[in-house]
Design a protein around this motif. Structure first.
Motif, short mmCIF file in Angstrom:
data_model
loop_
_atom_site.label_atom_id
_atom_site.label_comp_id
_atom_site.label_asym_id
_atom_site.label_seq_id
_atom_site.Cartn_x
_atom_site.Cartn_y
_atom_site.Cartn_z
N GLU A 197 -40.63 -53.10 17.55
CA GLU A 197 -42.06 -52.83 17.75
C GLU A 197 -42.23 -51.52 18.51
OE1 GLU A 197 -44.02 -55.21 20.73
OE2 GLU A 197 -45.91 -55.20 19.62
N LEU A 207 -40.17 -49.04 18.74
CA LEU A 207 -39.76 -47.92 17.89
C LEU A 207 -40.93 -47.47 17.03
CD1 LEU A 207 -36.87 -46.91 18.03
CD2 LEU A 207 -36.39 -48.12 15.91
N LEU A 208 -41.62 -48.44 16.44
CA LEU A 208 -42.78 -48.12 15.62
C LEU A 208 -43.85 -47.43 16.45
CD1 LEU A 208 -44.36 -48.51 12.90
CD2 LEU A 208 -45.32 -50.56 13.94
N LEU A 209 -44.19 -48.06 17.56
CA LEU A 209 -45.31 -47.57 18.37
C LEU A 209 -44.97 -46.28 19.10
CD1 LEU A 209 -46.68 -50.95 19.76
CD2 LEU A 209 -47.60 -49.54 17.90
N PHE A 250 -48.10 -59.22 19.60
CA PHE A 250 -46.96 -58.58 18.91
C PHE A 250 -47.47 -57.86 17.66
CE2 PHE A 250 -42.98 -59.22 16.24
CZ PHE A 250 -42.26 -58.24 16.89
N MET A 251 -47.38 -56.53 17.67
CA MET A 251 -48.04 -55.74 16.63
C MET A 251 -47.57 -56.05 15.21
SD MET A 251 -50.56 -53.84 16.25
CE MET A 251 -51.03 -53.25 17.89
N PRO A 252 -46.28 -56.25 14.95
CA PRO A 252 -45.90 -56.59 13.58
C PRO A 252 -46.59 -57.86 13.09
CG PRO A 252 -43.96 -55.92 14.81
CD PRO A 252 -45.10 -55.99 15.80
N LEU A 306 -48.31 -44.11 12.08
CA LEU A 306 -47.44 -45.29 12.05
C LEU A 306 -46.74 -45.41 10.71
CD1 LEU A 306 -49.66 -47.88 13.94
CD2 LEU A 306 -47.66 -46.65 14.81
N GLN A 362 -43.91 -42.98 10.63
CA GLN A 362 -42.82 -43.49 11.47
C GLN A 362 -42.06 -44.60 10.77
OE1 GLN A 362 -41.66 -42.36 14.19
NE2 GLN A 362 -41.10 -43.96 15.67
N ALA A 363 -42.79 -45.52 10.18
CA ALA A 363 -42.14 -46.64 9.50
C ALA A 363 -41.33 -46.14 8.31
CB ALA A 363 -43.18 -47.66 9.05
N LEU A 418 -38.14 -44.69 9.83
CA LEU A 418 -37.18 -45.54 10.55
C LEU A 418 -36.90 -46.86 9.87
CD1 LEU A 418 -38.48 -45.03 14.18
CD2 LEU A 418 -36.60 -43.85 13.03
N MET A 419 -37.75 -47.27 8.96
CA MET A 419 -37.60 -48.60 8.38
C MET A 419 -37.64 -48.55 6.86
SD MET A 419 -40.23 -50.35 11.08
CE MET A 419 -39.96 -50.13 12.86
#
Lengths: 156, 156
Positions: free
Chosen positions: A123, A125-127, B16-18, B145, B148-149, B152-153
């Motif tokens: 979380e 890392l995302l933010l 929790f943001m996710p 965001l 970023q995602a 990284l993801m």
DNA sequence: CCCAAATAGTTTCATATGAAACTATTTGCC
DNA sequence: GGCAAATAGTTTCATATGAAACTATTTGGG
């Protein structure tokens, strides 16, 4: 002279907010899921059940369903497989024979305490794409949108 | 005297943001899906394919997969059922025999032009929880965001 | 107090989904 | 130019999922 034809509406997916939310959410949830699924063989519904029970032990299956936004069938199945793996235990309710009280076993708790920091790390890392002010703003705007969605777009 | 024990990390799902992204996204997508599924019997993957073809006709199945963030199996199946319903048509590519060029039929286009305003209306309903400035801000933060995602993801 | 309706949770069944294997075609390198 | 590797798309198979039916228990009105 003004055109008579009404321009037909088009949809630019890249700017369409429901689509952007869906892609972002899937990426982030997928990244977290990849970790706990590889490491512990947990499915997404299983992890969701463990997450609420780690936070609040003693909930009934129905409570879990409400808190996770899952339906009762999903919860029933996730609980069944978590019990098989001895990660969740069930106790009868003293007053109501229909209800069972769920909680993490010692083993389930250990897994919970291993996953939580990882989830929080991802979380973060995302933010980390946002500055502190931006984070607070995003948090506030998400709350507004969630309230609006709850109001106008009931599930089922 | 300071405590020696390191507090074990806990997870507050509501913050929790996710999780918040997932609940919001599911609610919004579900609300839109309800409409086009009731009215036209379209599944979510089917509508996604129609949405990109309405915007950009002549894409290959692979292009569609990339633009919708679906995998090629999902696209193949959605296209097959859309062709059965005569909502999408397929043409051979002049240069590459492996590729087929997809587009909406007249009938598919009519459906597209009926759903788009509805989708835009629901998006607007959601975003009406925010003021004009807030909308612009949310838009910008979502872009950050998403970037970023993506970085990284990666999916899969 | 008794029975109809409500509630908690499970099971069944039909369908959706994803991974891996498969077919057909094209590309690129020797 | 010819063949191994890559690419586009489909099919197969095993599993996940959701809706509806089902069981067990509790609640509430007459």
């Amino acid at each position: 002279m003004p055109s008579e034809a009404q321009a037909l509406a088009r949809l630019d997916l890249d700017r369409f907010m429901p689509y952007r939310l869906s892609v972002l959410s899937n990426r982030v949830s997928g990244a977290i899921a990849r970790h706990y699924s590889e490491r512990f063989g947990l499915s997404i519904p299983e992890w969701r059940v463990m997450a609420v029970l780690g936070d609040t032990p003693g909930l009934s299956a129905r409570d879990v369903a409400i808190r996770t936004a899952m339906d009762k069938v999903q919860v029933s199945r996730a609980v069944a497989s978590l019990m098989r793996a001895r990660r969740v235990a069930r106790a009868e309710d003293a007053k109501d024979g229909r209800i069972t009280r769920l909680s993490l076993t010692r083993q389930g708790t250990a897994i919970y305490h291993e996953i939580v920091p990882l989830a929080l790390h991802l979380e973060d890392l995302l933010l980390s794409a946002l500055g502190a002010d931006e984070r607070r703003t995003f948090d506030r705007l998400m709350d507004k949108l969630a309230r609006q969605a709850r109001l106008l777009m009931p599930p089922a």
